[in-house]
Design an enzyme around this catalytic site. Structure first.
Site, PDB file in Angstrom:
ATOM      1  NE  ARG A  59     -18.818  -4.171  13.352  1.00  0.00           N
ATOM      2  CZ  ARG A  59     -19.829  -5.032  13.380  1.00  0.00           C
ATOM      3  NH1 ARG A  59     -19.691  -6.172  14.033  1.00  0.00           N
ATOM      4  NH2 ARG A  59     -20.969  -4.781  12.763  1.00  0.00           N
ATOM      5  CB  CYS A 106      -1.208   3.963   7.945  1.00  0.00           C
ATOM      6  SG  CYS A 106      -2.424   4.533   6.741  1.00  0.00           S
ATOM      7  CB  CYS A 109     -17.865  -5.509   6.157  1.00  0.00           C
ATOM      8  SG  CYS A 109     -17.055  -3.943   6.612  1.00  0.00           S
ATOM      9  CB  CYS A 143      -0.436  -0.021   8.180  1.00  0.00           C
ATOM     10  SG  CYS A 143      -1.094  -1.293   7.077  1.00  0.00           S
ATOM     11  CB  CYS A 179     -14.780  -7.914   7.481  1.00  0.00           C
ATOM     12  SG  CYS A 179     -16.146  -7.704   8.657  1.00  0.00           S
ATOM     13  CB  CYS A 189      -0.913   0.008   1.227  1.00  0.00           C
ATOM     14  SG  CYS A 189      -2.008   1.451   1.297  1.00  0.00           S
ATOM     15  CB  CYS A 223     -17.849  -0.413   9.162  1.00  0.00           C
ATOM     16  SG  CYS A 223     -16.720  -1.207  10.333  1.00  0.00           S
TER      17      CYS A 223
END
Length: 345
Positions: free
Chosen positions: A265, A56, A127, A59, A96, A52, A187
């Site tokens: 969650r 972040c 999701c 991550c 998900c 990616c 979400c």
């Protein structure tokens, strides 16, 4: 009445309550809208891992991280559906899927649409988290039957730029607006324990609780420090920066009070939490967990461990529909503080 006009001062006051009082209030709110002994079981699968371009700081899938995670292509549709079938057999109600993208390319959308349709045909909730979405992409996902789209705001607005620099907070909120406009359930949650202050956690809850409509789903993650990521390396040397269990449960409780009908969650970080901490989180209003041995690339508690915990606590897997979806969320029933107080008099 569901309020969307919370002030930061009101949320800060909730965080400052004595812990037992906060838990009592959160548990009372939870029981007004949810079954206290039911927890929704969800499964999360990485359908495209690593590479990616976002930076972040938490991550392991970022191309900027030296975490050892190798980039892969988007999984074959058949493989994804096989994983979904296994998750359903294990008791999951919701499947998900996450792809490590800044945003999906148009060439990827036909395959994504096919995956959504296939999982829906199994009778599972769907999701996806694919990064930022255009209005057109959100519409395509809606037409495919996607139930939820996940796009976390990660933290409060003031702390955000210390975690991510390749997109800004408004980018996050714009994607949420595109998802909501397409008619897909939202979400959105975040990560605590990234070195932020309580005031930053107040800002995190405030952002979500003052959206025009609360997210139907609010994941609260505890940071899993991964070696080779900026935050993982930083916090490895400063253990005091890690959020303590009581403060984590406080965050869950405040989220429950401010967003009464949302599914809160209990997400990443459970594998390092004691049974007692998880029990307190359930008491504070968390009513959904991810099952299985892995969450994307991070470790998870595992099905056997969860079954044993549920047996000890007298909890059972949720089977019905989430409250916000059953009654259409707060559309037509959102209230200001004055209106909510008037309801009580």
């Amino acid at each position: 009445m569901i309020r969307t006009d919370w002030t930061r001062e009101e949320i800060a006051e909730l965080f400052d309550l004595p812990f037992t009082e906060l838990l009592f209030r959160a548990a009372s709110v939870h029981r007004e809208h949810h079954s206290a002994d039911e927890v929704q079981l969800c499964t999360l699968l990485s359908i495209k891992t690593g590479g990616c371009p976002e930076d972040c700081g938490y991550c392991s899938q970022s191309a900027h991280a030296d975490s050892g995670v190798e980039a892969t292509k988007l999984m074959d549709v058949r493989q994804v559906l096989q994983s979904a079938a296994q998750a359903k057999d294990a008791g999951s109600q919701r499947f998900c899927m996450g792809a490590a993208w800044r945003n999906p390319k148009e060439r990827d959308m036909p395959k994504i649409v096919e995956i959504v349709k296939g999982v829906r045909e199994m009778g599972m909730e769907t999701c996806m988290t694919l990064g930022m979405l255009t209005p057109s992409q959100a519409e395509q996902l809606k037409e495919a039957g996607l139930d939820y789209y996940n796009h976390n705001i990660d933290t409060g607005p003031e702390y955000y730029e210390r975690v991510i620099t390749t997109r800004n907070y408004e980018d996050r909120l714009t994607t949420l607006e595109n998802v909501r406009a397409a008619g897909i359930n939202v979400c959105s949650g975040g990560i605590v324990g990234m070195g932020e202050t309580r005031e930053d956690r107040v800002g995190f809850v405030h952002t979500l609780a003052t959206l025009e409509r609360h997210p139907e789903s609010v994941p609260v993650n505890a940071l899993v420090p991964v070696k080779g990521t900026p935050l993982g390396d930083m916090l490895a040397d400063t253990p005091m920066a890690k959020i303590d269990d009581i403060e984590f449960v406080r965050t869950v409780a405040v989220a429950r009070i401010c967003m009464p009908m949302s599914m809160v969650r209990l997400s990443a970080g459970r594998e390092s939490m004691s049974d007692a901490t998880q029990a307190l989180a359930f008491m504070a209003g968390a009513n959904s967990i991810f099952t299985g041995e892995k969450l994307l690339t991070a470790p998870n508690a595992g099905d056997d461990s969860d079954a044993a915990l549920f047996a000890r606590l007298g909890l059972k897997a949720m089977e019905g529909q989430e409250p916000m979806r059953a009654v259409g969320g707060c559309s037509g029933s959102c209230a200001t503080k004055a209106e909510a107080e008037a309801e009580l008099t």
